[in-house]
Design a protein around this motif. Structure first.
Motif, PDB file in Angstrom:
ATOM      1  N   ALA A  55       0.885  -1.165  -0.199  1.00 32.65           N
ATOM      2  CA  ALA A  55       0.026  -0.174  -0.132  1.00 32.65           C
ATOM      3  C   ALA A  55       0.868   1.211   0.094  1.00 32.65           C
ATOM      4  O   ALA A  55       0.449   2.236  -0.574  1.00 32.65           O
ATOM      5  CB  ALA A  55      -0.952   0.163   1.362  1.00 32.65           C
ATOM      6  N   ILE A  56       1.921   1.423   0.740  1.00 38.60           N
ATOM      7  CA  ILE A  56       2.717   2.329   0.719  1.00 38.60           C
ATOM      8  C   ILE A  56       3.580   2.563  -0.657  1.00 38.60           C
ATOM      9  O   ILE A  56       3.626   3.983  -1.016  1.00 38.60           O
ATOM     10  CB  ILE A  56       3.968   2.236   2.033  1.00 38.60           C
ATOM     11  N   VAL A  57       4.081   1.520  -1.083  1.00 44.42           N
ATOM     12  CA  VAL A  57       4.600   1.530  -2.292  1.00 44.42           C
ATOM     13  C   VAL A  57       3.623   2.271  -3.314  1.00 44.42           C
ATOM     14  O   VAL A  57       4.031   3.011  -4.176  1.00 44.42           O
ATOM     15  CB  VAL A  57       4.989   0.216  -2.846  1.00 44.42           C
ATOM     16  N   LYS A  58       2.511   1.588  -3.315  1.00 44.37           N
ATOM     17  CA  LYS A  58       1.364   1.956  -4.417  1.00 44.37           C
ATOM     18  C   LYS A  58       1.246   3.427  -4.063  1.00 44.37           C
ATOM     19  O   LYS A  58       1.198   4.555  -5.121  1.00 44.37           O
ATOM     20  CB  LYS A  58       0.168   1.475  -4.478  1.00 44.37           C
ATOM     21  N   GLU A  59       0.854   4.223  -2.818  1.00 43.17           N
ATOM     22  CA  GLU A  59       0.754   5.420  -2.680  1.00 43.17           C
ATOM     23  C   GLU A  59       1.722   6.335  -3.265  1.00 43.17           C
ATOM     24  O   GLU A  59       1.503   7.527  -3.678  1.00 43.17           O
ATOM     25  CB  GLU A  59       0.595   5.577  -1.207  1.00 43.17           C
ATOM     26  N   GLU A  60       3.113   5.945  -3.003  1.00 42.48           N
ATOM     27  CA  GLU A  60       4.192   6.828  -3.461  1.00 42.48           C
ATOM     28  C   GLU A  60       4.345   6.858  -4.831  1.00 42.48           C
ATOM     29  O   GLU A  60       4.529   7.746  -5.362  1.00 42.48           O
ATOM     30  CB  GLU A  60       5.319   6.509  -2.678  1.00 42.48           C
ATOM     31  N   GLU A 179      13.711  10.159  -5.218  1.00 41.96           N
ATOM     32  CA  GLU A 179      13.295  10.879  -4.087  1.00 41.96           C
ATOM     33  C   GLU A 179      12.041   9.652  -3.499  1.00 41.96           C
ATOM     34  O   GLU A 179      11.868   9.847  -2.532  1.00 41.96           O
ATOM     35  CB  GLU A 179      12.610  11.996  -4.357  1.00 41.96           C
ATOM     36  N   THR A 180      11.437   9.216  -4.669  1.00 44.76           N
ATOM     37  CA  THR A 180      10.237   8.553  -4.191  1.00 44.76           C
ATOM     38  C   THR A 180      10.675   7.141  -3.568  1.00 44.76           C
ATOM     39  O   THR A 180       9.918   6.797  -2.571  1.00 44.76           O
ATOM     40  CB  THR A 180       9.615   7.862  -5.590  1.00 44.76           C
ATOM     41  N   TYR A 181      11.693   6.495  -3.789  1.00 48.51           N
ATOM     42  CA  TYR A 181      12.085   5.270  -3.223  1.00 48.51           C
ATOM     43  C   TYR A 181      12.608   5.707  -1.865  1.00 48.51           C
ATOM     44  O   TYR A 181      12.424   4.959  -0.953  1.00 48.51           O
ATOM     45  CB  TYR A 181      13.352   4.685  -3.893  1.00 48.51           C
ATOM     46  N   SER A 182      13.338   6.853  -1.623  1.00 51.30           N
ATOM     47  CA  SER A 182      13.825   7.271  -0.620  1.00 51.30           C
ATOM     48  C   SER A 182      12.594   7.536   0.585  1.00 51.30           C
ATOM     49  O   SER A 182      12.758   7.234   1.777  1.00 51.30           O
ATOM     50  CB  SER A 182      14.573   8.567  -0.321  1.00 51.30           C
ATOM     51  N   VAL A 447       9.089  -6.100  -2.795  1.00 48.49           N
ATOM     52  CA  VAL A 447       8.031  -5.937  -1.696  1.00 48.49           C
ATOM     53  C   VAL A 447       8.151  -7.032  -0.721  1.00 48.49           C
ATOM     54  O   VAL A 447       7.973  -6.817   0.608  1.00 48.49           O
ATOM     55  CB  VAL A 447       6.775  -5.592  -2.575  1.00 48.49           C
ATOM     56  N   SER A 448       8.084  -8.199  -1.164  1.00 44.96           N
ATOM     57  CA  SER A 448       8.111  -9.394  -0.272  1.00 44.96           C
ATOM     58  C   SER A 448       9.515  -9.406   0.324  1.00 44.96           C
ATOM     59  O   SER A 448       9.554  -9.698   1.535  1.00 44.96           O
ATOM     60  CB  SER A 448       7.815 -10.687  -1.025  1.00 44.96           C
ATOM     61  N   ARG A 449      10.556  -8.847  -0.132  1.00 49.98           N
ATOM     62  CA  ARG A 449      11.764  -9.009   0.351  1.00 49.98           C
ATOM     63  C   ARG A 449      12.013  -8.089   1.442  1.00 49.98           C
ATOM     64  O   ARG A 449      12.488  -8.366   2.600  1.00 49.98           O
ATOM     65  CB  ARG A 449      12.782  -8.720  -0.601  1.00 49.98           C
TER      66      ARG A 449
END
Lengths: 568, 568
Positions: A55-60, A179-182, A447-449
Motif C-alpha cells: 500500500a505504501i509503495v502504491k501510494e508513493e 526521491e520516491t524510493y527514499s 516488496v516481499s523481500r
C-alpha cells in the motif's frame, strides 16, 4: 481479531538450513511457510505485513504520477527473443512449453513486455513521458535459493518502467524515483543508503541501489566517512591508489631469475619492494553466448580483482575459475604471466596501472620475472576499472576514508537509455518529426523481500520487532487466564474500544498458559502487549513495549487514553 | 487524473477472433491487451476495475471471518501427486521442470496446497472451523482460449478453503458463503442466480454455481417459472417425464423385423407410437487414467444424453465420440443396440427408465428390434441420471415449467467433504479424542472474469456501460476545445472540486477533436460526462448519463451540487 480464531501457527522449531534471524523468526512465528525450495506461502500475519508495504509503495508511486498496470506473469518467449535476452539471461529465466508446444517464460522482470505494451501506441513525443508500474509476483530460478524471503524464487516486486523523449527527461524521472524510493523506505522506518551500483543483466547507462544497512546483508558497500559517496563494492570507485614506499631501482627492462617464487608476497620480498610495484595476473574463463575463452586480468600485486568489474570489462555472461591445465593448454605459464609479449589471448589491465613506471611483472617464462617495465604503448581499450575497493581506500569525490558496511538490496533504479527500445524497434516521432527510440528508465523494489529486511534490521534474540507502520497488529491484548471472568470481560471491552478507534488489535483469548502467550507476543513482535491479569483487582494492567520489553503499570481508567497517545 | 497524461490507448480496430462485446470493447477501450493466446495485460483502466472488484471481494470475505493468505503460484508437483490429481487433471494443469529437473505446476486451484498448509498445524477440533482464502493469479492451459477474459489462461481468482469438524459445520459455512457470494454480486450490481451445479474435477458432495444472466453466456441454465429452482444444464433435474400418448400394445417380448430403420423417428413411425416408448443407445468412448473403453448409455428416444451426467455416471476423465468401426470391433450392431443380451461392455440406463414397461429397444441384431420389453431385473447401479433437461420439462421441486436461460459462471462453492483431507492424510482429534479427516469446503470467484461479465451484462452498440461501483472513473469532464481558455479554466476548477470531494474524475484535456473525446467516453463507458463547451458563455454545461445517453443542461453555479446529489 481474536487469536482463538486466528491462523498463526507458531513453533519452537528452527527451519533447517535457516541461519538468518528474518528467516528463522518469520517461519517460527507463522508469517510465512516454505512449500518448496525458494517458494513460500504467506500466512495471515505475513500477508498483513505484505499488504502494508504494498500500500505504501502504491501510494508513493501514484503520487509520483506513475500508473498501475498488471502484466501477464506467463510471457511469450518471442518477446525475450526479440530483445536478445532469451539466450543471455541464463537459467534464472524459467522457460517452459504450453500444451501446444509454444515457448513461454515466467516473467522475472518485464522490460520486454512493457516495451511491447506501449510500442505503436505511444507514437508522438506529445504522449511522453509515461511511467507504468505493477506490483506482481515474479519468478527467478535461483541456483541456490536461501535466506528465506531474501533469496527466494517466487517474490513480489514493484517494477516500473518509464518512457521519455530525451535523456534529460529520463534524468528528471530518475531523480524523482530516487526521491520516491527514499520516501518509501523512510515511511517503512528503515535505515538505508542509496549507492552507486553495477547495472548487471538489466543494462543501461547508470543505476542506483537502495541498501538497507544490516549486519547480515549479502552486499558489501563502501561509504565515505566524509561525504555522501556510497557504492556497492561491485561498482565502487576510489581515488587512485598511491604508495609512499620506494620505487624499484631498475629504470630499464631486464629479466631476472626468480626460482620458487610462488606468490606476490614472495616476489616483493625477493626484490625488497612493496607489492604496489608488482603486477599480478588473474586468469578467468569467460563464458559467452556461443563460446568460452580464457581472459587475463592484470592488477597491482596489492589489489584484488573485483569479479563483476572484470566480467563487465570483457563483456562476458559469466566468469569461471580456470584450472592450471587450461592455462597450460593456452600457452600460459602459471605464476609467471605478464603482458609483455603475451599473444593469442585477451587481456585487460587495471586503469590505475596506465603509464606506471618501473614495474615488476611475469616474464611468460618459468622462473623468470621482468623488472623495470613501463605500462605504456598499450591499446586504451585494455585499461578498465578492475580492482576491488577496500576499507581505508580514499573517496574519489572528496579524498575521505572509505568504510565498509553490509547492506541488503531492496531497490534498484536504472537509466536504461535506448537499449530495449532500439532492440525492439519501439519508436516515436520527436518535435522535429524525426523517428527516435524511447529513452527508458526502470525501477524495482522488492516488496516481499522488504518483509524480511525489516526483521533483519529489527529483531532481538526473542523474535521480531515490528515498527507500528509494518506491524500486522499494533497491540496484543493478553488475557493471562481466560477463566478469570473479570479479566475476560475487561479485555473484551478494551478490545472493542480499540477497534472502534481504528487500531489493529489482536485479542489473545486462547486457552493457553500465560507463558505461551508472552512467547508468541515476543516472537511475533507486535509493538505493544497489554497484559490483563491479577493486577485487575487493583484496577491495574500492564503495558509492555516490544522494542525494549519495558513495562508500565496503567490504571484501568487510563488505558484507552494512554494507548491513544502512544499509538494514534 | 488528466487524460493527456493517462495511458488509455483506445482503438477503432476490433481484435481478430473477438465476437463478444466484453472482449471487443475492453480491448478497444484500452482496459486490457492480449499478449498471447489467453494471456492479457491489464492497462490502467482495467487495473482500476480489477482493484474495485478485488476490494469488494476482500471486504466481504473478511466480514465473513475468512483470513487472507497468499500461496505460492509455482507449486511442487508432489502435492498434486499426493492427492492423485496430478494424472487426473489433464492438460489444463501446466507442468514444468525447474533448473534442477524437479517437477512443478502453475497452480490452477489450491486444494492440495491449502490442505498441506494446515496439515499437522490444526490438530484439534478446538482450532476449527478455519477459513483461509487468497486472491491470486491462476493458470489453466485451456485447449481453446477465447472470449477475452471469459476463457483465458491466466486469471485472477479468489479461492477460499474451509476446514470443519463435521458435516453440519461445513454446511453452516457453505450457507454463509452462499450469502457472502450473493452479497458480493449484489454490491457489484449484477443480475445473478445461484444454481445447482456439477462438481466437475474438484469433486465433493454438493455445489452451487453463481451465474450472471447474460445473452452471450457460455452456460445453459434452467430456471423454474414457479419456484426458486435453478440449475446448470449439466446438473439440472426434472420431475419424471410422462407421456399421455398410448403405450405400445405388445405386453410380451417379441422380435420384429425392422429393415432400413435408421432413426428413432422412423422407429416410432414404424410402430405408430410416441418416441417416449422407445429406448435409444448412445455409445461413447470413455477415457480413464490408464485405459479407454466403449460405454453404452440407454435413454428414451425422445431424450438427449447430457454428456457431463454421462461422464459422471461412468466416472470417466473424458468422453469422446466413438466411430462405427470401433462399435463393430466391440461386437455392437450400430442402429440396433439394446440392453437385452448385451455382453462384455459397460452400459447404463437413465433412471427414469427403471421399471418402465412395454418398451421398444434394439435387438443387437441387424434389422431387428425387440418390442414389449420391461426394464426390470437390472443391477441398480446401472440406473443413473443421464438425460438433458429441456425447456418445458417440469420442475422436480414444484412441478412448474422450466425455462432455459444463458448464464456466465462467476462463482462456484463446493462442499468437498473429506475427499482431499483423506487423500492427503490431513487429520485432527475430535471431541472424543478420535482421529478424523477434515471436512472441507472450497469457494471460488472469478475476479478478472467479473470485469468482462460486468460488460456482457451492461453495454450498448457504442461500448461499455459501467455502473458507479465498478467504473474506473465516475465522471469524465470533457473540454470541447482546449484552446477555449475560459472552458479550460472552468473545467480544471470543477475537476479540482470533484477530486476534493473524493470523486474519481478524469479530465479530458487532450488536444483532440470533440468527437474523439465523446467516442472515447462512450466506448470506455464512464457513468457521466460533463461537457464544457460553448454553452459556458451562457453559464451552462451539459451532463450526459452514459447508461441512456440522456442529456441535461446545468447552470455552472449548480454543477457541484447537482453532481454531489447524483454521485455521493
Amino acid at each position: 481479531m481474536k487469536f482463538s480464531q486466528f491462523y498463526a501457527p507458531s513453533t519452537k522449531e528452527t527451519p533447517k538450513d535457516a541461519s538468518l534471524p528474518s528467516h528463522i523468526f518469520l517461519v517460527r512465528a507463522g508469517f510465512i511457510e516454505q512449500i518448496g525450495s525458494g517458494l513460500y506461502n504467506f500466512l495471515p500475519l505475513g500477508k498483513r505485513v505484505l499488504d502494508k508495504i504494498r500500500a505504501i509503495v502504491k501510494e508513493e508511486m501514484d503520487k509520483a504520477g506513475a500508473q498501475e498496470v498488471n502484466l501477464s506473469f506467463v510471457t511469450p518467449a518471442s518477446l525475450w527473443q526479440e530483445s536478445g535476452r532469451y539466450n543471455v539471461f541464463g537459467k534464472e529465466l524459467l522457460r517452459f512449453k504450453d500444451r501446444k508446444e509454444n515457448d513461454f517464460v515466467l516473467g522475472p522482470t518485464h522490460e520486454e513486455a512493457m516495451v511491447s505494451l506501449v510500442k505503436n501506441k505511444i507514437t508522438s513525443y506529445k504522449q511522453l513521458p509515461l511511467h507504468l508500474y505493477q506490483i506482481t509476483w515474479k519468478f527467478r530460478d535461483e541456483a541456490r535459493p536461501r535466506f528465506g524471503l531474501l533469496r527466494c524464487r517466487e517474490f513480489l516486486m514493484k517494477d516500473g518502467y518509464s518512457f521519455h523523449k530525451n535523456e534529460e527527461d529520463l534524468t528528471r524521472e530518475f531523480d524523482l524515483m530516487y526521491e520516491t524510493y527514499s520516501r518509501i523506505l523512510q515511511r517503512l522506518g528503515l535505515n538505508f543508503r542509496a549507492v552507486e551500483a553495477d547495472s548487471g543483466a538489466i543494462g543501461g547507462s547508470g543505476s542506483k541501489e537502495f541498501m538497507v544497512l544490516a549486519k547480515n546483508g549479502e552486499d558489501d558497500i563502501l561509504l565515505c566517512e566524509n561525504c555522501d559517496y556510497a557504492a556497492n563494492i561491485e561498482a565502487a570507485k576510489r581515488a587512485k591508489k598511491t604508495c609512499n614506499k620506494e620505487r624499484p631501482e631498475a629504470n630499464f627492462a631486464s629479466k631476472f631469475h626468480t626460482p620458487n617464487i610462488k606468490s606476490i608476497k614472495e616476489l616483493a620480498d625477493f626484490f625488497r619492494i612493496d607489492e604496489f610495484y608488482t603486477i599480478k595476473a588473474v586468469v578467468k574463463k569467460a563464458i559467452y553466448e556461443n563460446e568460452s575463452k580464457l581472459v587475463v586480468f592484470f592488477i597491482r600485486g596489492c589489489d584484488d580483482l573485483q569479479e563483476v568489474k572484470a566480467q563487465n570489462a570483457c563483456k562476458a555472461l559469466e566468469l569461471m575459475d580456470a584450472d592450471e591445465s587450461e592455462l597450460l593448454n593456452a600457452g600460459l605459464v602459471p605464476g609467471f604471466i605478464g603482458f609483455v609479449g603475451l599473444k593469442n589471448i585477451d587481456f585487460y589491465l587495471d586503469k590505475e596501472l596506465e603509464n606506471e613506471k618501473q614495474m615488476i611483472i611475469g616474464a611468460n617464462e618459468k622462473d623468470y620475472h621482468l623488472v623495470g617495465i613501463d605500462v605504456v604503448n598499450l591499446n586504451q581499450d585494455r585499461f578498465k576499472d578492475l580492482v576491488e575497493v577496500k576499507e581505508n581506500d580514499c573517496c574519489l569525490k572528496c579524498g575521505g576514508k572509505l568504510r565498509k558496511s553490509k547492506g541488503i538490496e531492496v531497490g534498484h533504479i536504472f537509466k536504461l537509455g535506448q537499449k530495449y527500445s532500439k532492440a525492439m524497434n519501439a519508436h516515436f516521432l520527436d518535435e522535429n518529426g524525426k523517428t527516435q527510440a524511447f529513452y527508458m528508465g526502470c525501477y524495482g523494489i522488492g516488496v516481499s523481500r522488504l518483509v524480511a529486511v525489516a526483521i533483519e534490521a529489527s529483531h532481538d534474540e526473542k523474535g521480531c520487532i515490528w515498527n507500528q507502520t509494518l506491524a500486522p497488529f499494533t497491540i496484543d491484548i493478553i488475557i493471562s487466564n481466560i477463566k478469570d471472568e473479570e479479566a475476560f470481560k475487561f479485555a473484551n471491552q478494551i478490545y472493542q474500544q480499540l477497534q472502534d478507534l481504528g487500531i489493529e488489535v489482536l485479542l489473545d483469548d486462547r486457552n493457553e498458559r500465560f507463558g505461551v502467550k508472552m512467547n508468541d507476543f515476543e516472537l511475533m513482535g507486535f509493538p505493544y502487549a497489554l497484559v490483563i491479569g491479577k493486577g485487575l483487582q487493583n484496577n491495574e494492567v500492564e503495558l509492555i513495549q516490544r522494542e525494549n520489553l519495558s513495562k508500565e503499570i496503567i490504571k484501568t481508567d487510563h488505558v484507552i487514553e494512554n494507548l491513544k497517545k502512544k499509538i494514534l
